[in-house]
Design an enzyme around this catalytic site. Structure first.
Site, short mmCIF file in Angstrom:
data_model
loop_
_atom_site.label_atom_id
_atom_site.label_comp_id
_atom_site.label_asym_id
_atom_site.label_seq_id
_atom_site.Cartn_x
_atom_site.Cartn_y
_atom_site.Cartn_z
N THR A 1 26.93 24.13 -13.47
CA THR A 1 26.88 25.58 -13.12
C THR A 1 28.19 25.76 -12.48
O THR A 1 28.53 24.93 -11.71
CB THR A 1 25.97 26.22 -12.38
OG1 THR A 1 26.20 27.82 -12.05
CG2 THR A 1 25.54 25.43 -11.33
N GLU B 1 20.32 28.08 -11.79
CA GLU B 1 19.35 27.53 -10.78
C GLU B 1 17.88 27.93 -11.00
O GLU B 1 17.13 27.28 -10.36
CB GLU B 1 19.84 27.90 -9.27
CG GLU B 1 21.24 27.35 -8.92
CD GLU B 1 22.48 28.03 -9.51
OE1 GLU B 1 22.37 28.82 -10.35
OE2 GLU B 1 23.48 27.85 -8.89
N LYS C 1 33.31 45.40 0.10
CA LYS C 1 33.06 46.08 1.59
C LYS C 1 34.43 46.48 1.86
O LYS C 1 35.15 45.90 2.24
CB LYS C 1 32.69 44.89 2.27
CG LYS C 1 31.80 45.27 3.56
CD LYS C 1 30.87 44.50 4.19
CE LYS C 1 29.97 45.03 4.95
NZ LYS C 1 28.94 44.07 6.02
N TRP D 1 29.16 49.01 1.72
CA TRP D 1 29.19 48.22 0.61
C TRP D 1 29.18 49.30 -0.72
O TRP D 1 28.64 50.13 -0.94
CB TRP D 1 27.85 47.72 0.28
CG TRP D 1 28.10 46.10 0.72
CD1 TRP D 1 28.86 45.19 0.85
CD2 TRP D 1 26.84 45.35 1.50
NE1 TRP D 1 28.68 43.76 1.19
CE2 TRP D 1 27.33 43.94 1.61
CE3 TRP D 1 25.61 45.62 1.69
CZ2 TRP D 1 26.61 42.97 2.06
CZ3 TRP D 1 24.94 44.79 2.24
CH2 TRP D 1 25.18 43.36 2.47
#
Lengths: 543, 543
Positions: B180, B327, B435, B440
């Site tokens: 990955t 994962e 941010k 956010w």
């Protein structure tokens, strides 16, 4: 144990409907309703009760109840604590019930007041018992068992300190145990681990996912069991229904009228039962005014007669066979229809076959030397199996366990064939199979033929010892209330198939006996062992 | 190992379609067709080739191919022999490809002739390689790698001695590995065991079974992957499709025209891809004349924009989100609609949400101290997970493995919230989140707003460093061929939502940049890392 080493534990089945915020309910007899968060809360409180009663990892906890939300709660809380849930077969004789509870070494008993009379007969045979909890629909506690009495379930739940978090442990921990009554000897205990039950749930769901033409279920279905919950985990469906976050309806003590009312008012769409129960429901007077369209019913325990299948389909039911046994958790196969092999002609026959192997289940037909026979629909032998969910053996019975797993396969004791489309066809239980004149006669085939007669309500074909032929078939027949049929008329039905070359002439029953009812086992299957004992003597084996 | 100790092995997935006598086929580009027995025969022959080349338990076998039946065969034969299948990401740079093959310690390479030019660049960096097998659609062998060259796949298959029976071994044996590419550093290897892949298949199927209103699949579906097979096991679908005995269609090298032809001629009903691929297919000229009704498409890799979802639904597609990562094997959630919470108004929003946790998957939102946050739709934190199918760590990288599993949960690096209906909503990758002014800002929300403009074809919103505000959002926009839109017009779309009180005023992008195309990663996701590198310099952060 690090989080990377995820264990397949029953507590994890309960997490999914909560994580998915299922808005469905657990319904008891249409009278009480619990949301999934409430179910979880009750399970955590039940864990608290058990801990308070001294249950520790490995403690056996027995339950005697009708199908209820309480039973479902024990399905989770008992194993989640690391204890083993013992599901008592309440249809056994008091003697056998005492034997099984004691043999399982149960220390805690949850018992419905309806079974107090039985308990009073066997109390003195249960020296290991330490606590008894009363289950009462009316909430009114009634003391039993003297100093063992620990209170009434709902009151204890209300007062309990919930378990904050159920423990982690090895997935090979035993979660459930119950007893199977074979054709001979004492009941034998089977047992299943957390891993086996989680995998049974996942493989059963995966098998249902394959279904494109029948048996399509989803989280929007409404589940009502018609098999008792003490009987092989109600075929594993309560775990599946919970994982899926389905609406679940538990009917309490089985009465056709109660069940029919719940089917109508709760919108039930998926059930499972033995054929006699479906027959009972479809022929109940109340059934005639109820719309049963779309009700999916899986039939197991005994073969689904084609006549019953047709009658059910005429009412709009999606009915088909599931196959398994106590030793297999239970589901080994489901009669799913395949686009590439189903036709209008074989639709009913396929639904009534034993079905396609479930996901990951390996099913083979073997001869007496354990040679695997071809899938040609002709080769007949014993059905053996491998899967992730089979009992490792019988409790404290190494000889029987060895026999069960002889040659690295679990022996079902059933006789069958596999056709080129992959469908298993059970001819009969190996103990019930009729071997006459060197040929195997399928009693199921004969029963299906006789059931075609418009006056025949139920029937059983059994083999009777015969000096010349080994065995000979006889038929026991129950006629419909106003039905009429003569012995010769029924024999002629079989004779026609013989004349057409479809059956051996050995298949014509020596005798047709008309009876008021058929002997059944504790779980509603035809009890051919008893029938042979009763009719074997009177039968006129003169062929 | 006794048969009672059933191991969850990949070879068992292959047994079910054979036992069920699936009559479906594995189709390659509409040109070659294999029955399931033929697939099994080829897998046994491939086992023979591998044995002949000296592969033993634990040997790493690398594959570089487009989506093909050959790739499917390696999905089974390599792990069934106890070897680990390394799926090479052919979209990485040659440098990275060499690094990953060598880091995985692959000794055998199956390589499509199309990748010979890449191989020639990196050959000298692969000292561990012992054998190379040529994959050629035209069947014409072409030697490469000098003495390592071992022959052409089809010729070797034809000559091979099939493996009689694949061995039994521990289910915790590593079956697959791949790399990955995170936002920083070298590619990292993840790895999955037989047990994890079998459980991924079963839990994914169980999750699909729950679907009552969308995403209903069965063995009668026809599967075509639109995600490369090197990419996280093509989301695990080839294993599921095989276990289910589905008709499977592999398209070879991805070309919209090829895929559209196969959709039409093969009757494809289920696929999965990143949003950009679906966008490409729907807007291809050939797509306009093809009936796509009933095509189920699962979208992952990036968020499914509501505009794309609506466009797809207008064409009759059943489109919805799946979520996961390398994962996690990968599927952690699917955007299944629930009867009790879906309405006409929230249907599209629900399909575009990250979805409900899959069966047995636990997903939590945590703050920086690993406190679990409530499912109120408001509390935002990092998404962490537990399930039976998560990588135990990164290959030969204990520090990164430790970080991945910090606190007993797998850290996804994504930022999101869970609403009271159980749906996960990803705000952004934690590395991409904007941010600004202490708040956010969800770049996904801004992208969805801009995509509402009829002239906007694609867009990406990224955060650019800003001394005063920390970061500031800018938008990169690709217009449709004849589309027209001004910067102010697009900013006004956001401003309206700010005026309506739905968004903070910090959300209005500082700048809208019009581009010919958007930067994408090797698997077709928006490459915001590169965009930040390109546009961060030129952007005028003057807010």
């Amino acid at each position: 144990m690090p989080a990377q080493d995820y264990q397949l534990l029953i507590k994890n089945l309960l997490k999914t409907p909560l994580a998915q915020a299922s808005g469905k309910q657990i319904v008891y007899r249409g009278e009480r309703r619990f949301s999934y968060p409430e179910l979880a809360e009750r399970i955590h409180r039940l864990g608290g009760i058990l801990g308070h009663l001294g249950a520790v990892h490995g403690t056996r906890v027995a339950v005697m109840d009708w199908d209820s939300n309480r039973y479902l709660e024990t399905y989770f809380a008992v194993p989640m604590l690391g204890c083993a849930l013992m599901m008592v077969n309440i249809r056994l004789s008091p003697e056998q019930i005492a034997y099984t509870i004691d043999h399982a070494e149960a220390e805690i008993l949850f018992i419905n007041k309806d079974f107090y009379p039985v308990f009073k007969q066997i109390h003195h045979k249960l020296p290991r018992l330490r606590h008894i909890v009363c289950l009462a629909d009316d909430g009114e506690a009634e003391v039993i068992g003297g100093p063992l009495y620990s209170g009434e379930y709902e009151a204890l739940l209300a007062a309990a300190t919930p378990v904050a978090e159920f423990p982690d442990f090895d997935e090979h921990t035993i979660a459930t145990t119950f007893y199977t009554t074979g054709t001979t000897g004492l009941p034998k205990g089977v047992y299943f681990t957390h891993r086996q039950l989680v995998l049974h749930s996942l493989t059963l769901m995966s098998t249902f996912l394959m279904a494109g033409l029948n048996g399509r279920i989803s989280r929007e279905d409404v589940y009502l069991p018609l098999t008792p919950m003490f009987h092989v985990h109600a075929w594993g469906f309560p775990y599946v229904a919970t994982l899926m976050g389905m609406q679940q309806v538990y009917p309490g003590r089985f009465l056709p009228s109660t069940v029919l009312k719940l089917l109508a008012t709760e919108g039930v769409t998926i059930s499972h039962c033995v054929p006699t129960i479906l027959h009972m429901i479809l022929t109940a007077p109340e059934a005639q005014s109820i719309d049963l369209k779309g009700w999916k019913v899986i039939i197991g325990g005994s073969a689904l007669p084609q006549s019953l299948c047709r009658a059910a389909m005429a009412r709009g039911l999606d009915v088909f066979t599931g196959y398994g046994m106590s030793e297999t958790c239970p589901i080994l196969s489901l009669a799913l229809l395949k686009q590439e092999s189903v036709t209008e002609e074989n639709d009913v026959a396929t639904r009534c076959s034993t079905g396609l192997p479930a996901a990951l289940a390996e099913i083979a037909i073997v001869d007496e030397e354990m040679n695997i026979l071809p899938h040609d629909g002709q080769s007949v032998g014993e059905i053996v199996a491998r899967s992730p969910s089979l009992t490792a053996g019988y409790t404290k019975n190494p000889e029987a366990s060895e026999t069960l797993w002889h040659g690295g396969w679990l022996h079902t004791g059933d006789i069958g064939a596999i056709d080129p489309n992959g469908y298993l066809h059970i001819m009969d239980r190996s103990k019930d199979v009729i071997k006459t004149g060197g040929e195997w006669i399928s009693s199921l085939t004969l029963e299906n033929i006789l059931l075609h007669h418009p006056s025949v309500s139920e029937c059983a074909v059994i083999g009777i010892e015969n000096a010349r032929w080994g065995e000979r078939p006889i038929a026991i027949v129950v006629l419909k209330p106003d039905g009429e049929a003569s012995e010769e008329e029924l024999k002629d039905l079989v004779r026609k198939r013989v004349d057409a070359g479809e059956l051996s002439r050995y298949a014509i029953p020596d005798q047709v006996i008309f009876a008021q009812e058929l002997e059944k086992t504790s779980v509603g299957k035809l009890d051919k062992k008893r029938m042979r004992a009763i009719y074997g003597v009177t039968a006129n084996s003169a062929a």
